[in-house]
Write a protein that holds these residues in place. Structure first.
Motif, mmCIF file in Angstrom:
data_model
loop_
_atom_site.group_PDB
_atom_site.id
_atom_site.type_symbol
_atom_site.label_atom_id
_atom_site.label_comp_id
_atom_site.label_asym_id
_atom_site.label_seq_id
_atom_site.Cartn_x
_atom_site.Cartn_y
_atom_site.Cartn_z
ATOM 1 N N ARG A 251 0.838 -1.200 0.000
ATOM 2 C CA ARG A 251 0.000 0.000 0.000
ATOM 3 C C ARG A 251 0.871 1.246 0.000
ATOM 4 O O ARG A 251 0.559 2.242 -0.668
ATOM 5 N N ALA A 254 2.334 1.688 -3.520
ATOM 6 C CA ALA A 254 1.320 2.215 -4.437
ATOM 7 C C ALA A 254 1.139 3.717 -4.227
ATOM 8 O O ALA A 254 1.045 4.496 -5.188
ATOM 9 N N GLU A 267 -0.272 0.775 -10.117
ATOM 10 C CA GLU A 267 -1.224 -0.301 -10.390
ATOM 11 C C GLU A 267 -0.598 -1.666 -10.151
ATOM 12 O O GLU A 267 -1.274 -2.590 -9.675
ATOM 13 N N GLN A 270 -0.741 -2.145 -6.424
ATOM 14 C CA GLN A 270 -2.128 -2.325 -5.977
ATOM 15 C C GLN A 270 -2.668 -3.686 -6.397
ATOM 16 O O GLN A 270 -3.369 -4.350 -5.620
ATOM 17 N N TYR A 273 -1.248 -6.270 -4.121
ATOM 18 C CA TYR A 273 -1.906 -6.129 -2.815
ATOM 19 C C TYR A 273 -3.266 -6.806 -2.831
ATOM 20 O O TYR A 273 -3.624 -7.588 -1.920
ATOM 21 N N THR A 274 -4.048 -6.539 -3.871
ATOM 22 C CA THR A 274 -5.401 -7.123 -3.972
ATOM 23 C C THR A 274 -5.327 -8.639 -4.095
ATOM 24 O O THR A 274 -6.114 -9.361 -3.447
#
Length: 278
Positions: A251, A254, A267, A270, A273-274
């Motif tokens: 995070r 990003a 991106e 992120q 991370y997702t």
């Protein structure tokens, strides 16, 4: 910026053929492009000008520097201009065998290594008459191998931060062509902290670098850190845990990329991370 030699190669077929063989700087391969789409992290322009028989590619950058990228994911500046790079390519056939050398290795060791490599090349084809002819035609000085190795070493050390090469689609960085150590980010940031600066978190130096206008240094450090996590997600393990991940570094990465206006890298961070939250 000087590209006199490059223009002569383009104008005279005999010279272009000599550059292609035995010196493996082949203008005809420029039309093939690189094995994969690439771009500079800094956003600078790249012009493909030549290739080699192992799938490597030579690019001229916006400031005239010549960047070489091999087919295995490594890249580096080999000359501050096309002319300088051609001095090295012609003067040091098999120049890739010298990227680990530095002037500190000394004249004796450098000359011994050059003699070894060139003797191996001569077992298969000539280089001496060809080198003399091409140097004379291009107006290149007859520099010693020691001087040329020093020029190559200086050029390689300029690769970061302004010429970091990325896979254009994925955003990951190429490795450096050479093994030479680079100074840590904190050495470039004008700021003193109590205790050991190496013990400070990367975020400290990133913030200071950006605030001081050292944007590309910060970008390189952030990209290298993100690539490390992509390659080894155990770097996110919480202390003492074998399974639980701390995703806060992603995070943070990003957010820092967003602050730099680097949407692709933001991106990347992120998305990882997702994916790891699932």
């Amino acid at each position: 910026m000087t590209d006199h030699c490059l223009r002569l190669l383009r104008q005279h077929r005999r010279l272009a053929e000599l550059a292609a063989f035995p010196f493996n700087f082949d203008l005809d391969r420029a039309a093939d492009g690189h094995a994969e789409p690439v771009r500079l992290a800094s956003g600078g322009a790249l012009e493909t000008v030549a290739g080699c028989d192992t799938g490597g590619t030579y690019f001229v950058c916006a400031d005239g520097s010549l960047l070489y990228a091999d087919s295995e994911g490594s890249a580096g500046i080999i000359g501050s201009s096309a002319d300088e790079a051609l001095e090295i390519v012609i003067g040091l056939p098999g120049w890739r065998d010298y990227v680990h050398l530095t002037p500190a290795d000394g004249e004796q060791a450098i000359l011994a290594r050059v003699a070894e490599v060139e003797d191996e090349i001569r077992e298969y084809h000539g280089i001496d008459a060809e080198r003399a002819e091409l140097r004379a035609a291009l107006g290149l000085p007859d520099r010693s191998p020691v001087e040329l190795v020093g020029m190559l070493h200086t050029a390689l050390l300029r690769t970061e931060p302004d010429f970091l090469l990325l896979n254009a689609a994925e955003g990951c960085a190429h490795d450096l062509l050479d093994p030479h150590p680079r100074p840590p980010l904190w050495e470039s940031v004008r700021h003193e902290v109590p205790g050991d600066p190496a013990a400070e978190p990367l975020s400290t130096w990133i913030t200071l670098a950006v605030d001081q206008g050292l944007t590309e240094l910060a970008r390189v450090a952030l990209i290298r850190r993100l690539d490390e996590i992509f390659m080894d997600q155990s770097a996110l393990l919480r202390p003492g845990s074998r399974k639980e991940l701390d995703l806060s570094p992603l995070r943070w990465l990003a957010g820092e990329f967003e602050r730099l206006g680097d949407r692709q890298q933001a991106e990347r961070a992120q998305h990882l991370y997702t994916a790891l939250r699932k």
